[in-house]
Design a protein around this motif. Structure first.
Motif, mmCIF file in Angstrom:
data_model
loop_
_atom_site.group_PDB
_atom_site.id
_atom_site.type_symbol
_atom_site.label_atom_id
_atom_site.label_comp_id
_atom_site.label_asym_id
_atom_site.label_seq_id
_atom_site.Cartn_x
_atom_site.Cartn_y
_atom_site.Cartn_z
ATOM 1 N N HIS A 1 35.401 12.096 -20.951
ATOM 2 C CA HIS A 1 36.612 11.753 -20.208
ATOM 3 C C HIS A 1 36.692 10.267 -19.911
ATOM 4 O O HIS A 1 37.772 9.692 -19.902
ATOM 5 N N ASN B 1 40.976 6.552 -27.166
ATOM 6 C CA ASN B 1 41.775 6.877 -25.983
ATOM 7 C C ASN B 1 40.937 7.484 -24.866
ATOM 8 O O ASN B 1 41.311 8.476 -24.244
ATOM 9 N N ASN C 1 44.415 1.866 -18.600
ATOM 10 C CA ASN C 1 43.372 2.158 -19.587
ATOM 11 C C ASN C 1 41.980 2.218 -18.953
ATOM 12 O O ASN C 1 40.982 2.286 -19.656
ATOM 13 N N TYR D 1 44.915 13.165 -15.092
ATOM 14 C CA TYR D 1 44.115 12.633 -16.196
ATOM 15 C C TYR D 1 44.949 12.545 -17.473
ATOM 16 O O TYR D 1 44.903 11.544 -18.189
ATOM 17 N N THR D 2 45.716 13.574 -17.751
ATOM 18 C CA THR D 2 46.570 13.580 -18.944
ATOM 19 C C THR D 2 47.568 12.432 -18.894
ATOM 20 O O THR D 2 47.823 11.774 -19.907
ATOM 21 N N VAL E 1 45.713 9.183 -19.798
ATOM 22 C CA VAL E 1 45.460 9.090 -21.230
ATOM 23 C C VAL E 1 46.755 8.772 -21.983
ATOM 24 O O VAL E 1 46.758 7.979 -22.924
ATOM 25 N N LYS F 1 47.279 5.492 -24.294
ATOM 26 C CA LYS F 1 47.692 5.531 -25.705
ATOM 27 C C LYS F 1 48.829 4.555 -25.956
ATOM 28 O O LYS F 1 48.828 3.810 -26.940
#
Length: 189
Positions: free
Chosen positions: A83, A105, A125, A152-153, A156, A160
């Motif tokens: 993670h 990522n 990031n 968290y998603t 990420v 990206k």
């Protein structure tokens, strides 16, 4: 495989003094003592003095230790199953390691020093902690362990997009073109 009920923090690379692995180990020990069990610290890399670090691990159940050379073929799985990539360095002169995490990522956790400050954007990031400050690192890791999957998603997803805008082939071509244009225009003056 990544699951959010078990957060994996990754340390990878040759283990030497300036990379400050013992800070991450102590942070893991303290998180365990605070009652956290939903994390693992994955340590990967060759080390000339592994016993020094191994003796600092008080709770081996939360550490996955591979203190030997990791071939490049293993890097994709190491990053993709983690993670966060943690670089608890005492000092840094360049940030090549960050680019690998960015490529996969995987958000980074770094001290607010040197070239890390040029490349890590808090909450986009990665995250910062105070250099060589175990309490600061523990506090940050604790906050990350309490986040839910959607937070968290979202991180990420932002990462990206940031990586695409700043590190893609197109972004690199744009940056070099701008650099050469500036040099040419300066020479014309």
């Amino acid at each position: 495989q990544k699951t959010f009920d078990m957060v994996r923090f990754l340390f990878v690379g040759y283990i030497i003094y300036q990379k400050n692995l013992e800070l991450l180990i102590e942070a893991g020990n303290r998180l365990f003592e605070k009652g956290y069990r939903n994390f693992r610290i994955s340590i990967n890399g060759a080390c000339d003095n592994w016993l020094f670090y191994q003796e600092k691990i008080r709770y081996p159940e939360v550490f996955e230790c591979h203190p030997d050379f990791r071939p490049n073929s293993e890097l994709p799985n190491l990053y993709q199953s983690s993670h966060y990539a943690v670089y608890p360095y005492r000092r840094v002169s360049q940030s090549g390691a960050l680019k690998v995490a960015f490529f996969y990522n995987v958000p980074v956790i770094v001290p607010s020093i040197g070239s890390f400050k040029e490349e890590v954007v808090e909450g986009i990031n990665g995250y910062y902690f105070e250099v060589c400050n175990v309490d600061s690192l523990v506090g940050l890791m604790e906050r990350l362990l309490r986040k839910d999957l959607s937070a968290y998603t979202g991180l990420v997803s932002r990462m990206k997009e940031y990586t695409r805008l700043h590190y893609s082939n197109e972004a690199m071509v744009r940056a070099y073109t701008e650099l050469f244009d500036n040099v040419i225009n300066y020479k014309k003056r």
